[in-house]
Design a protein around this motif. Sequence first.
Motif, PDB file in Angstrom:
ATOM      1  N   LYS A 163      42.462  40.879  12.316  1.00 29.39           N
ATOM      2  CA  LYS A 163      41.250  40.139  12.664  1.00 29.39           C
ATOM      3  C   LYS A 163      40.124  41.096  13.051  1.00 29.39           C
ATOM      4  O   LYS A 163      40.354  42.252  13.373  1.00 29.39           O
ATOM      5  N   THR A 164      38.899  40.573  13.023  1.00 30.02           N
ATOM      6  CA  THR A 164      37.728  41.392  13.316  1.00 30.02           C
ATOM      7  C   THR A 164      36.878  40.746  14.408  1.00 30.02           C
ATOM      8  O   THR A 164      36.858  39.520  14.559  1.00 30.02           O
ATOM      9  N   VAL A 165      36.173  41.593  15.145  1.00 30.46           N
ATOM     10  CA  VAL A 165      35.201  41.130  16.134  1.00 30.46           C
ATOM     11  C   VAL A 165      33.852  40.909  15.461  1.00 30.46           C
ATOM     12  O   VAL A 165      33.145  39.954  15.759  1.00 30.46           O
ATOM     13  N   GLU A 171      39.806  34.851  18.551  1.00 30.41           N
ATOM     14  CA  GLU A 171      40.823  35.285  19.499  1.00 30.41           C
ATOM     15  C   GLU A 171      40.566  36.669  20.074  1.00 30.41           C
ATOM     16  O   GLU A 171      40.961  36.951  21.212  1.00 30.41           O
ATOM     17  N   LEU A 172      39.932  37.565  19.318  1.00 31.27           N
ATOM     18  CA  LEU A 172      39.686  38.914  19.822  1.00 31.27           C
ATOM     19  C   LEU A 172      38.499  38.968  20.773  1.00 31.27           C
ATOM     20  O   LEU A 172      38.273  39.993  21.422  1.00 31.27           O
ATOM     21  N   GLU A 228      38.777  48.415  14.414  1.00 31.37           N
ATOM     22  CA  GLU A 228      38.253  48.800  15.729  1.00 31.37           C
ATOM     23  C   GLU A 228      37.338  50.023  15.670  1.00 31.37           C
ATOM     24  O   GLU A 228      36.367  50.112  16.434  1.00 31.37           O
ATOM     25  N   GLU A 285      48.195  48.666  21.439  1.00 31.27           N
ATOM     26  CA  GLU A 285      47.650  47.600  20.605  1.00 31.27           C
ATOM     27  C   GLU A 285      46.402  48.084  19.871  1.00 31.27           C
ATOM     28  O   GLU A 285      45.571  48.793  20.431  1.00 31.27           O
ATOM     29  N   HIS A 314      43.537  46.822  16.415  1.00 32.26           N
ATOM     30  CA  HIS A 314      43.240  45.977  15.266  1.00 32.26           C
ATOM     31  C   HIS A 314      42.511  46.849  14.258  1.00 32.26           C
ATOM     32  O   HIS A 314      41.842  47.814  14.617  1.00 32.26           O
ATOM     33  N   SER A 360      47.174  39.435  14.578  1.00 34.19           N
ATOM     34  CA  SER A 360      45.914  39.751  15.256  1.00 34.19           C
ATOM     35  C   SER A 360      45.368  41.095  14.782  1.00 34.19           C
ATOM     36  O   SER A 360      44.156  41.333  14.843  1.00 34.19           O
ATOM     37  N   ASN A 371      37.421  35.495   9.890  1.00 32.51           N
ATOM     38  CA  ASN A 371      38.800  35.337  10.363  1.00 32.51           C
ATOM     39  C   ASN A 371      39.376  33.975   9.990  1.00 32.51           C
ATOM     40  O   ASN A 371      40.597  33.826   9.883  1.00 32.51           O
TER      41      ASN A 371
END
Length: 751
Positions: A362-364, A396-397, A589, A584, A586, A359, A370
């Motif tokens: 991954k990116t928003v 998922e994010l 962020e 946590e 990513h 995770s 992704n």
Amino acid sequence: MAEETNIEQSKSKPMTDKELEELLRKSEQNASYPDVPFDEFTVPTPEEWVAACNELLKGKPFDKMMYTKNYEGITFDPIYTLRKWKDILPTDDYPGMGDYLRGSTVNGYVHEPWGIAQACDLTEPQENNELLKFEISKGSTVYHVRVDSATLGGIDVKDAEKPGDKGVSLTTLEDMHTMLDGLDLEKLPYMLYTGEGSARLLAMTVAALKAAGKKIEKLHGIIGADPIGELVKNGKTAESLDALYDQMAGVIKWAKKNAPGLRTILVRSTVFSLGGAESVQEVAYTYAVAVEYVRQMMKRGLDIHDISQAIAFEFNQGANFFMEIAKLRAARQIWANIMKEFGAEEADRASFVHGRPASFTKTVIDPYVNMLRNCTQSFSSVVGGVNTFENEPFDELIRKGDTFSRRIARNIHIMLQEEFGMQAPIDQAGGSWAVEALTKQITEKIWAKFQEVEAAGGVIAALKDGSIQKGIADVLAARFKALELRKDRAVGVNMYPNMTEEPLDPRPENTEEIKKILVAAVEKYEADVDAKEAEAKLAAVKAAAADVLVDAEAEAFAAGATIGQVAKAAAKAEGEVTVEAIAEHHWTEKFEALRRDTEAYIAKTGKNVEVFLANMGPIPQHKARADFSTSFLQVGEFNVHLNNGFQDDEDKPNSRWEKAAAALKAGIDEAGTPYDCAVICSTDATYPEDVPGMAPLLKAANPTMKLFLAGAPAKDMKQTYLDAGVDDFISVSANCFDILKDLQKRKGMIE
């Protein structure tokens, strides 16, 4: 673990060139390929190959351009050759035996492909039951349940802060019965991560199966705990580690007697991976945790066979494709040698590995990318030899997966199995010169890192002194810095931003309404409970020894007790160990937060950072750097105003400068709203003339703006450009994040 433990890549003796040639000759004889002569081709020497590369590099240093360093401290060679690496090829090692380098089973995936374990996390038990059935009907082969934070912590839904935050909410036996209704747990494996201890959710599962008349001995898969993982995640545990170890030992004994196909320890690398750890740290620290469990279980009288059969691992697969393959192969080999040191027989040295995409990677922003990340990470997991795998939905994010994102995630498994033929080869990477070399290198580094933890007194001591946390924090900082400098590229985020992107709807759940529904169901259930019977069973839980805790808790659930009541009754000594938690993260962020600041400012004021491109000359002259600067500044979601370039009039030399200055002074609209910055875009050849002549004019036209020059300046010209009025340079070596952040501050977007 003794430092002198021998971790070998292969037990075979190194082959001589003559033996190698004979091996290749026999291989060619056995092949059914037509004889194709290659007499007309001359085999180039390594020196000739380097010379050809140097010609293409046009003066750029070969050693700098062609060797790739990574966070594990391993340098990728530009080319891997058989003669360089022939001595490490595993010619005498076979899958499913020895040190398990080449796979945990003899047949690989030929007879039994990896388990497709898509996690089901819908909040309400009935919805999650339907999702579990749907996943199986569409190709999943493992019932994988993810519970919410409250359930994981043994908290009733009425006391939950946010029911369903990360999974299904389970408070009563009725909830568990509803979720498991109609599932064939005798046929398919069941997977459930249980947090600090596995007794409580295992007992609830057992009680539900017994109530449905199902056979407990057929239950198989993983219902596993990771107390040290929870310690690292939260900084403390609710119960003492000794109490949790006692529970762990008791559950292993219970499973051996009642459900021998069930693993009850799930050692997860997730907390390290989400902290930013590189692959060496991830495996070494995960194994340090596992070794602590082995030692604690042996102290409690369990033999190594029972312990080995109880342990499963979860590893997160990152973005470095070949390194992730090597990581999994190395991990199997190292665990086999660790278990050998503990006295395990060969069959008990194999590791069971559950894989998942990291995770962290991954990116928003631009989340559809992704899908590509998940694809490569799934591929490397399969080639590396995982036993089961869950491919997270691409969103998922942002939210829980929907029908589309779940389908895409699940279908990657199915395509790999059915279309790409990944079930057929055994040890797909075996013999690959590059992968074998990387496997050897990362094996040595993981082992050294593991020994560091051992030398510090074990994983708990290393966590207490903060060395593990510091090591991961250092890598995280390096990852963030590489993104800022765009040495690492996150497509759609710090490189190639999509300015037309529409953010995904996060579809937030109505937590308050859901909680009312769930609490009402619990209250209805409790209305039919015999309170005295439930209290008696809870008293039995409180008095139960670890060896009989599962049965005692199952009876309490059957009598109507809630998960919170059972957790309270079973609680022993409070946790006494505290460590610095690993938060946590990513990797993108910081850039995503920067984009959110821009979006919030636009929503509030209707304004943005406005960028003027001072493009000099015709399009071919300025286009490359204009495009680069546009993409660079659009990472912050700024408005970049394009043009086709300013050129001289025939009778007015250098009139392009006045034209650019006039356009800049005119502003972005009829009202003359000023630009916030300007970028001079042209070529190195024209800059010595253009910049000294134009920069003062641009500064005079807009004294408050920031002026950039596109491209890294020649050393002998940098000060000249700065003296002319250039404030900074936009180039491949510039810190993109710092520049964008500074422009936001100048605009007033942030303080």
